[in-house]
Design an enzyme around this catalytic site. Structure first.
Site, PDB file in Angstrom:
ATOM      1  N   ASP A  35     -18.074 -29.324 -22.250  1.00 25.07           N
ATOM      2  CA  ASP A  35     -17.395 -28.001 -22.838  1.00 25.07           C
ATOM      3  C   ASP A  35     -17.097 -27.051 -21.397  1.00 25.07           C
ATOM      4  OD1 ASP A  35     -18.503 -25.200 -24.462  1.00 25.07           O
ATOM      5  OD2 ASP A  35     -16.538 -25.781 -23.736  1.00 25.07           O
ATOM      6  N   SER A 199      -0.209 -19.733 -17.556  1.00 30.82           N
ATOM      7  CA  SER A 199       0.967 -20.505 -17.670  1.00 30.82           C
ATOM      8  C   SER A 199       2.163 -19.944 -17.640  1.00 30.82           C
ATOM      9  CB  SER A 199       0.644 -21.030 -19.230  1.00 30.82           C
ATOM     10  OG  SER A 199       2.082 -21.708 -19.632  1.00 30.82           O
TER      11      SER A 199
HETATM   12  N1  LIG Z   1     -16.297 -20.885 -30.124  1.00 34.13           N
HETATM   13  C1  LIG Z   1     -16.584 -21.660 -29.296  1.00 34.13           C
HETATM   14  C2  LIG Z   1     -16.491 -22.270 -28.154  1.00 34.13           C
HETATM   15  C3  LIG Z   1     -15.506 -21.997 -26.963  1.00 34.13           C
HETATM   16  N2  LIG Z   1     -14.767 -21.138 -26.821  1.00 34.13           N
HETATM   17  N3  LIG Z   1     -15.736 -23.262 -26.142  1.00 34.13           N
HETATM   18  N4  LIG Z   1     -16.942 -23.855 -26.805  1.00 34.13           N
HETATM   19  C4  LIG Z   1     -17.051 -23.401 -27.740  1.00 34.13           C
HETATM   20  N5  LIG Z   1     -17.928 -23.827 -28.665  1.00 34.13           N
HETATM   21  C5  LIG Z   1     -18.981 -25.106 -28.103  1.00 34.13           C
HETATM   22  C6  LIG Z   1     -19.828 -25.447 -29.179  1.00 34.13           C
HETATM   23  C7  LIG Z   1     -19.574 -24.455 -30.231  1.00 34.13           C
HETATM   24  C8  LIG Z   1     -18.510 -23.609 -30.019  1.00 34.13           C
END
Ligand SMILES: N#Cc1c(N)n[nH]c1N1CCCC1
Length: 333
Positions: A35, A199
């Site tokens: 993430d 962007s």
């Molecule tokens: N909402 C949200 C979110 C985000 N903006 N980046 N990563 C997220 N998550 C990772 C696991 C659950 C949500």
């Protein structure tokens, strides 16, 4: 050093992408959501109550000879979608794609919210945003990328996500065979801890390019492409029978409609990333025979989010910059 790991969509809507990670000695295996929109590496653990688990792999520090609890440290994170988790902190050996981070902070969950419990395919997250927003307290910890960065051939990682197919996260190098044309770089504003960029505008199908600064973040942890209302309205006004259906949670389109491409500008040389119309349909919306659009309003979030719908169309370089100025590289593929 270099690392390379395959990442796979967790379901038929490409809702999220997991990749295999080993933690501890002997190695304990996990499937984690990489993430770039957060900065905690956390896992379901032996501390997670059994009624909050649903088949996930769990980290058991007592079974790892290299685990050390970071005394007095804890973590607690909330995401934009309302989900959350929290727990205690260990240091342990973390291996991703052949790359080993010794002494990496491993955040063991002692509680997780419902949406994590119900997502049985995901055992936790690898945060790849900037360490400045890591939630461990009182001593903030580094992300996996920051931990291994000194050992990397080049201080970069790349994301190559695909629609309903395995893709790749690489660490420390740029795979020239993974993209077409050239990479266009644009400066990153990491003042909020994210891979923020601006962007230069957008284009619906083959209509004229609309110059409009759209500031947002490159976020592999978000499924959708979330942009300002004027952009979203311009896109769906070109789709017959598209509707903003609050019961579905946003814009839906007839499932049998071919959708226009959506392009967004990057860098100052006129480069664009084009999302094919086929990737702008995320499948049945759950109400009627409509399908959920991949582009939705960023509304009241306060930032625009270039999530998986956008990233799937590109080869993206997350470059922390050897001279401290981080940048994002975008290439078509
Ligand atoms: N909402 C949200 C979110 C985000 N903006 N980046 N990563 C997220 N998550 C990772 C696991 C659950 C949500």
């Amino acid at each position: 050093a270099k690392g390379s790991v395959v990442t796979t969509p967790i379901n038929s809507e490409d809702e999220a992408y997991d990749a295999p990670v080993s933690i501890g000695t002997p190695a304990q295996p996990f499937n984690l959501d990489f993430d770039t929109g957060s900065s905690d590496l956390w896992v379901f653990s032996s501390l997670t109550p059994s009624n909050e688990r649903n088949g996930q792999n769990i980290y058991t520090a007592s079974r790892s000879s290299t685990a050390k609890q970071l005394s007095g440290e804890s973590w607690k994170i909330s995401y934009g979608d309302g989900s959350s988790s929290s727990g205690l902190v260990y240091s342990d050996v973390v291996t991703i794609g052949g790359l080993t981070a010794a002494g990496q902070a491993v955040e063991a969950a002692s509680r997780v919210s419902q949406s994590f419990t119900s997502e049985s395919a995901t055992d936790g997250l690898v945060g790849l945003a900037f360490s400045s927003i890591n939630t461990v307290s009182p001593d903030q910890q580094t992300t996996f990328f920051d931990t291994v960065k000194p050992s990397l051939a080049s201080p970069v990682f790349t994301a190559d996500l695909k629609h309903q197919a395995p893709g790749t996260y690489n660490f420390g190098f740029i795979d020239k065979s993974a993209f077409t044309g050239s990479i266009t770089y644009t400066p990153v504003d990491n003042s909020q801890g994210f891979w923020g960029f601006t962007s230069t505008g957008f284009q619906v199908g083959n209509n004229d390019f609309q110059q409009e600064s759209i500031t947002g973040i490159a976020d592999t942890g978000t499924t959708l492409l979330l942009l300002p209302d004027d952009v979203v309205n311009a896109y769906y006004s070109s789709v017959n029978n598209a509707q903003n259906d609050q019961s579905a949670g946003g814009f839906t389109v007839p499932c049998d409609t071919s959708l226009p491409d959506f392009s967004f500008g990057v860098g100052n040389n006129g480069a664009m990333i084009t999302i094919p119309g086929s990737l702008m349909n995320l499948g049945p919306s759950g109400s009627g025979n409509s399908c959920f659009g991949g582009l939705q309003s960023s509304g009241t979030i306060g930032t625009n989010i270039f999530g998986d719908v956008a990233l799937k169309a590109a080869f993206v370089v997350f470059d922390s910059g050897s001279q401290g100025q981080p940048q994002l590289g975008w290439a078509s593929k």
